[in-house]
Enzyme design. Sequence first.
Site, PDB file in Angstrom:
ATOM      1  N   LYS A   1      23.642  -7.592  -6.027  1.00 25.34           N
ATOM      2  CA  LYS A   1      24.891  -7.739  -5.260  1.00 25.34           C
ATOM      3  C   LYS A   1      26.099  -7.890  -6.195  1.00 25.34           C
ATOM      4  O   LYS A   1      27.113  -7.245  -5.998  1.00 25.34           O
ATOM      5  CB  LYS A   1      24.831  -8.962  -4.326  1.00 25.34           C
ATOM      6  CG  LYS A   1      23.725  -8.920  -3.297  1.00 25.34           C
ATOM      7  CD  LYS A   1      23.805 -10.094  -2.335  1.00 25.34           C
ATOM      8  CE  LYS A   1      23.616 -11.455  -2.972  1.00 25.34           C
ATOM      9  NZ  LYS A   1      22.287 -11.698  -3.570  1.00 25.34           N
TER      10      LYS A   1
ATOM     11  N   ARG B   1      25.502 -17.058   3.794  1.00 26.66           N
ATOM     12  CA  ARG B   1      24.108 -17.206   3.401  1.00 26.66           C
ATOM     13  C   ARG B   1      23.305 -17.939   4.479  1.00 26.66           C
ATOM     14  O   ARG B   1      22.103 -18.150   4.301  1.00 26.66           O
ATOM     15  CB  ARG B   1      24.038 -18.020   2.107  1.00 26.66           C
ATOM     16  CG  ARG B   1      23.523 -17.206   0.912  1.00 26.66           C
ATOM     17  CD  ARG B   1      23.523 -18.154  -0.242  1.00 26.66           C
ATOM     18  NE  ARG B   1      22.828 -17.782  -1.413  1.00 26.66           N
ATOM     19  CZ  ARG B   1      23.406 -17.260  -2.494  1.00 26.66           C
ATOM     20  NH1 ARG B   1      24.657 -16.905  -2.491  1.00 26.66           N
ATOM     21  NH2 ARG B   1      22.693 -17.090  -3.579  1.00 26.66           N
TER      22      ARG B   1
ATOM     23  N   ARG C   1      17.833 -10.708 -16.899  1.00 32.16           N
ATOM     24  CA  ARG C   1      19.237 -11.136 -16.876  1.00 32.16           C
ATOM     25  C   ARG C   1      19.439 -12.327 -17.817  1.00 32.16           C
ATOM     26  O   ARG C   1      20.412 -12.379 -18.559  1.00 32.16           O
ATOM     27  CB  ARG C   1      19.634 -11.510 -15.433  1.00 32.16           C
ATOM     28  CG  ARG C   1      21.023 -12.086 -15.301  1.00 32.16           C
ATOM     29  CD  ARG C   1      21.560 -11.942 -13.904  1.00 32.16           C
ATOM     30  NE  ARG C   1      21.176 -13.051 -13.040  1.00 32.16           N
ATOM     31  CZ  ARG C   1      21.442 -13.109 -11.727  1.00 32.16           C
ATOM     32  NH1 ARG C   1      22.060 -12.104 -11.146  1.00 32.16           N
ATOM     33  NH2 ARG C   1      21.075 -14.135 -11.003  1.00 32.16           N
TER      34      ARG C   1
ATOM     35  N   ARG D   1      22.164 -19.008 -16.912  1.00 33.35           N
ATOM     36  CA  ARG D   1      22.207 -19.807 -15.682  1.00 33.35           C
ATOM     37  C   ARG D   1      20.931 -20.643 -15.557  1.00 33.35           C
ATOM     38  O   ARG D   1      19.834 -20.124 -15.706  1.00 33.35           O
ATOM     39  CB  ARG D   1      22.327 -18.878 -14.471  1.00 33.35           C
ATOM     40  CG  ARG D   1      23.711 -18.345 -14.270  1.00 33.35           C
ATOM     41  CD  ARG D   1      23.754 -17.306 -13.187  1.00 33.35           C
ATOM     42  NE  ARG D   1      23.185 -17.756 -11.914  1.00 33.35           N
ATOM     43  CZ  ARG D   1      23.263 -17.069 -10.793  1.00 33.35           C
ATOM     44  NH1 ARG D   1      23.872 -15.891 -10.765  1.00 33.35           N
ATOM     45  NH2 ARG D   1      22.740 -17.519  -9.673  1.00 33.35           N
TER      46      ARG D   1
ATOM     47  N   ARG E   1      14.923 -20.357  -4.901  1.00 33.48           N
ATOM     48  CA  ARG E   1      16.046 -19.541  -4.400  1.00 33.48           C
ATOM     49  C   ARG E   1      15.543 -18.484  -3.421  1.00 33.48           C
ATOM     50  O   ARG E   1      16.175 -18.212  -2.403  1.00 33.48           O
ATOM     51  CB  ARG E   1      16.778 -18.876  -5.578  1.00 33.48           C
ATOM     52  CG  ARG E   1      17.538 -19.879  -6.423  1.00 33.48           C
ATOM     53  CD  ARG E   1      17.990 -19.298  -7.737  1.00 33.48           C
ATOM     54  NE  ARG E   1      18.965 -18.231  -7.578  1.00 33.48           N
ATOM     55  CZ  ARG E   1      19.242 -17.342  -8.525  1.00 33.48           C
ATOM     56  NH1 ARG E   1      18.616 -17.385  -9.681  1.00 33.48           N
ATOM     57  NH2 ARG E   1      20.141 -16.421  -8.318  1.00 33.48           N
TER      58      ARG E   1
END
Length: 193
Positions: free
Chosen positions: A13, A88, A127, A139, A150
Amino acid sequence: MRLILLGPPGAGKGTQAQRLVDKFGIPQLSTGDMLRAAVAAKTPVGLQAKELMDAGKLVSDDIVVGIVNERTNEADASKGFILDGFPRTVPQARALDEMLAKKHLKLDAVVELKVDESKLVNRIIKRAEEAKAAGQPVRKDDDPDVFKTRLAAYHEQTAPLSGYYASKGSLRTVDGMMSMDDVTSALVAVLQA
Ligand code: AMP
């Protein structure tokens, strides 16, 4: 154009939203980025959000609805925006509907990136490795264990949004497993249709 990008964490996204910013000249409103900035600045919102974010859990609807409401009032969002990571939850989607109605605005599209979830954890690991190699901060929630939380939050709280927008007739889907360029082309085609 006012657009929502839906999809699980790691679906692309954020990457695609950045590309659409260049294409359509409207800002990307990422609640994750806004919350990370609040955490870094140690604002009251950041202090409340940090623990939940680090654990891979969702921050309260009130907090994120408040920051999106403020952000959409800024001048650069007057011609439109790309919502990345918001809404969300169904209550957030309802709050967005109310927020837009009050401003006499409407959504133009909701596009869901469809992905093979078994591939997502590898994307997240990649990532984190790329961020590390580039000397950027990694992160905390891009950890494989936190990622499971998540994804569970996505299934429980976010996945119902597909039905919410499908029932309104505004949901479109794009195959998020294609190459980045092909996903961008498919998104642009859907948005220009
Ligand atoms: P993201 O960058 O979109 O993956 O978001 C990172 C984290 O920020 C999420 O795991 C949540 O803890 C928090 N977050 C971002 N957007 C929202 C939202 N719309 N509602 C609740 N929590 C959010």
